[in-house]
Design an enzyme around this catalytic site. Structure first.
Site, PDB file in Angstrom:
ATOM      1  N   GLY A  94       0.805  -1.223   0.000  1.00  0.00           N
ATOM      2  CA  GLY A  94       0.000   0.000   0.000  1.00  0.00           C
ATOM      3  C   GLY A  94       0.830   1.261   0.000  1.00  0.00           C
ATOM      4  O   GLY A  94       1.529   1.555  -0.972  1.00  0.00           O
TER       5      GLY A  94
ATOM      6  N   GLU B 209     -10.418  -9.352   0.592  1.00  0.00           N
ATOM      7  CA  GLU B 209     -10.650  -9.372  -0.843  1.00  0.00           C
ATOM      8  C   GLU B 209     -11.947 -10.135  -1.123  1.00  0.00           C
ATOM      9  O   GLU B 209     -12.411 -10.920  -0.297  1.00  0.00           O
ATOM     10  CB  GLU B 209      -9.489 -10.087  -1.562  1.00  0.00           C
ATOM     11  CG  GLU B 209      -8.132  -9.515  -1.303  1.00  0.00           C
ATOM     12  CD  GLU B 209      -7.613  -8.658  -2.457  1.00  0.00           C
ATOM     13  OE1 GLU B 209      -8.265  -8.612  -3.514  1.00  0.00           O
ATOM     14  OE2 GLU B 209      -6.568  -8.010  -2.278  1.00  0.00           O
TER      15      GLU B 209
ATOM     16  N   LYS C  40       3.195 -10.076  -3.791  1.00  0.00           N
ATOM     17  CA  LYS C  40       4.010  -8.922  -3.398  1.00  0.00           C
ATOM     18  C   LYS C  40       5.473  -9.328  -3.201  1.00  0.00           C
ATOM     19  O   LYS C  40       6.387  -8.607  -3.585  1.00  0.00           O
ATOM     20  CB  LYS C  40       3.452  -8.312  -2.112  1.00  0.00           C
ATOM     21  CG  LYS C  40       2.074  -7.680  -2.327  1.00  0.00           C
ATOM     22  CD  LYS C  40       1.415  -7.356  -1.002  1.00  0.00           C
ATOM     23  CE  LYS C  40       0.037  -6.739  -1.213  1.00  0.00           C
ATOM     24  NZ  LYS C  40      -0.706  -6.626   0.068  1.00  0.00           N
TER      25      LYS C  40
END
Lengths: 401, 401
Positions: free
Chosen positions: A130, A186, A201
């Protein structure tokens, strides 16, 4: 884009949490001189009501082929559609900002090649952690030191759940329910809970930290879905917290090992105190030592702030140079051959055989629960990953300190 | 410097802890293609023994006027001499990397002007928070959001001392002795302990975070020199730790307030767990929320790693754009007019009058110690700073949470 005062016209794909966050952020910083010219969504009517002054469309080409548009921001869920948008943009020499980690983790090699061919930038700091500028820092700041490891809490939703359990005494089920209510999961919660989101990630971070692209399928990935109260009790007894950790590390003999799994984290680690929806990344280098970066890892505003930083960087002609990939010292080879200590809660003795323990140093059997502590090999775990899940075995790395 | 493979020849000033660290680091990363061509020091004989293959000199012009040298790295203690070196380099269009926070804090406006006139870069991420890339991130990553505050532990030595006291139960005197033995204190320890080192860093950070240069003399700065065991006891009773904090913050009405002083930090703050010689900075923005960066703030290797990052950035034609200074939204005005809660341990009732308390909510008087908790104005503290020190008064910000 050398004229930095010029208004930049953005073609946006997706108007979900992050897309809307970007829209709101731009309203607060008019001096950024950024305009959302066209927005491609599936449901025009719904979004038109939220933002009446924007021009929505369902046709990607209306955005991609608009000659007025200076850059593309891609913020949709579907990884395949995202890949098409990103490649089509690059082919038109339209710079792109994306946050789609799944797409990136699977297509980085092609996308790096395409950027070079088209001399067009693709930036994606919003895709990992983020609001934490971890990719930019790996690329621009830690690029000269001898990188040792990148390790951290890369998924905000699962960390939120673990925090509620360990700090507020919620049950696993209650914490899950709350995370769902707050919209932290999600649409497919296994992405967060089974570690896939962290894996994507990690693949991106490892490329920038070590210059090596590792296909996600080669990396052992195991989440917190099968964690139960006796695992929580075990962690508490040892004065540790369970955290879902992604780790990429250079071994002393120069190989690159990677994995995503729960870790039993002791109190003296920075990551121990990284709570709620925050992400925390520890980056180690030989000379600078240990760096710890913490920031919100979920939510529309923090992520859209990262998107805005990337848009601004494109305005200043910034692009990733993937410096580590061209390291003159040679690149480390990916390997799963690593022996390490784990805590394993299992159900039948056959479960244990599956894991091929090198040694066992602690063993507990009661009517309620069975666990062992011992050393296993990462390659074994990777080979039996699906069986571990089918047998609802819980496994956590259990480092000595 | 667009040829990134070319060997860069560096003229180095100073061969102390950081200079030697850089020398060692370059030996480990030969692929960086950086060579220390000439090194200007005061005592050639001494350093020649440490690094026989380097060319040392005592004459600055031998370095500055060497046509082979591509960039200057300035790592000396003396701020006035450093200023001369940096300005002379820029006037020769030789890019400079410096770590001298005192020099920067006093001369940034002139140095920014000179960089622009000579179209030559001056980078100094090593000057603030050692290995943490805080300036680069403020400049490049957090530049679009609405910045709220920059706050942190900016001095590793004083933090080391406070950690030993609070975690290992050392007395103030013992901790000071250990810090001295380990070489963690500057040659003049009041720089660390009285907050001046933190102040210089804060002035640099505030310029990059808010676009405003504030002369160090305008900022209230008070250290831990007069802290004693009853202050430590007070902090423990309240379950807090004393940390020396530099803070620059935008008030809700848009002014910029700044200060360096001890804070009583509660357990729920990130900074609470930032220990030993580490620095920790919390950066807040409206959209990204809270970012926390931690890294080693003292020592030759971490700082030389930051110097190397800056050298590498110059190779890629990077320069600070001081984007915030040109913010179209207007710049906040510096002000000391801020009322806030403090803990004050004092000796005589006359001490108290000096502070002009707005209210007092807690008061303790015994034969051993006297303290109050109440609200004071930052402008008052700034006006009486020297008297506070002469009267050996200890003061710490004591926020509600």
């Amino acid at each position: 884009m050398t004229n930095h005062k010029k208004t930049i016209k953005i073609g946006l794909f997706g108007f979900g949490t992050v897309g809307r966050g970007l829209y709101q952020l731009l309203q607060r910083v008019p001096e950024a001189n950024l305009v959302l010219s066209r927005v491609c969504v599936r449901d025009v009517a719904r979004h038109q009501a939220e933002a009446p002054e924007l021009i929505f469309t369902t046709d990607p080409l209306e955005v991609l082929d608009d000659p007025d548009i200076d850059l593309i921001v891609e913020l949709i869920d579907d990884a395949d559609a995202a890949y098409r948008i990103v490649t089509e943009s690059l082919r038109r020499q339209l710079p792109v900002v994306t946050g789609n980690k799944k797409m990136l983790a699977h297509h980085l090699p092609e996308l790096i090649k395409l950027q070079q061919e088209m001399q067009t930038a693709l930036l994606y700091d919003a895709s990992a952690c983020g609001s934490i500028p971890v990719i930019r820092n790996l690329e621009e700041y830690y690029d000269n030191d001898l990188q040792i490891s990148v390790k951290g809490i890369l998924n905000g939703s699962s960390n939120f759940i673990l925090s509620k359990i360990f700090n507020e005494g919620m049950s696993h089920a209650e914490a899950l329910r709350l995370a769902r209510e707050l919209g932290f999961l999600e649409s497919d919660p296994t992405l967060d809970l089974d570690g896939w989101d962290s894996l994507f990630k990690l693949v991106i971070l490892a490329l920038h930290a070590f210059g090596v692209y590792v296909n996600p399928e080669r990396v052992f990935t195991y989440g917190i879905t099968h964690m139960n109260d006796s695992d929580i009790l075990f962690a508490r007894e040892k004065e540790r917290r369970i955290k879902l950790i992604g780790l990429a590390e250079k071994t002393p003999d120069g190989r690159l090992v990677m994995g995503v799994m729960p870790h039993l984290i002791s109190r003296n680690k920075y990551i121990y105190s990284c709570e709620d929806e925050f992400n925390g990344v520890v980056i180690k280098g030989l000379f600078y030592g240990k760096q710890f970066l913490v920031g919100r890892g979920a939510g529309g505003h923090p992520t859209s702030s990262a998107v805005l930083s990337d848009i601004s960087a494109i305005r200043y002609d910034y692009f990733y140079r993937y410096k580590r990939m061209h390291s003159q010292g040679g690149l480390p080879e990916f390997s799963n051959d690593l022996s390490f200590r784990v805590y394993v809660r299992y159900n039948t003795e056959a479960d244990l055989e599956l894991l091929k323990f090198e040694d066992i140093t602690e063993r507990y059997i009661s009517e309620e629960t069975r666990y062992v502590v011992g050393r296993v090999n990462l390659a074994t775990l990777h080979a039996i990953r699906n069986e571990l899940a089918e047998r609802k075995i819980f496994i956590a790395a259990y480092p000595a300190d």
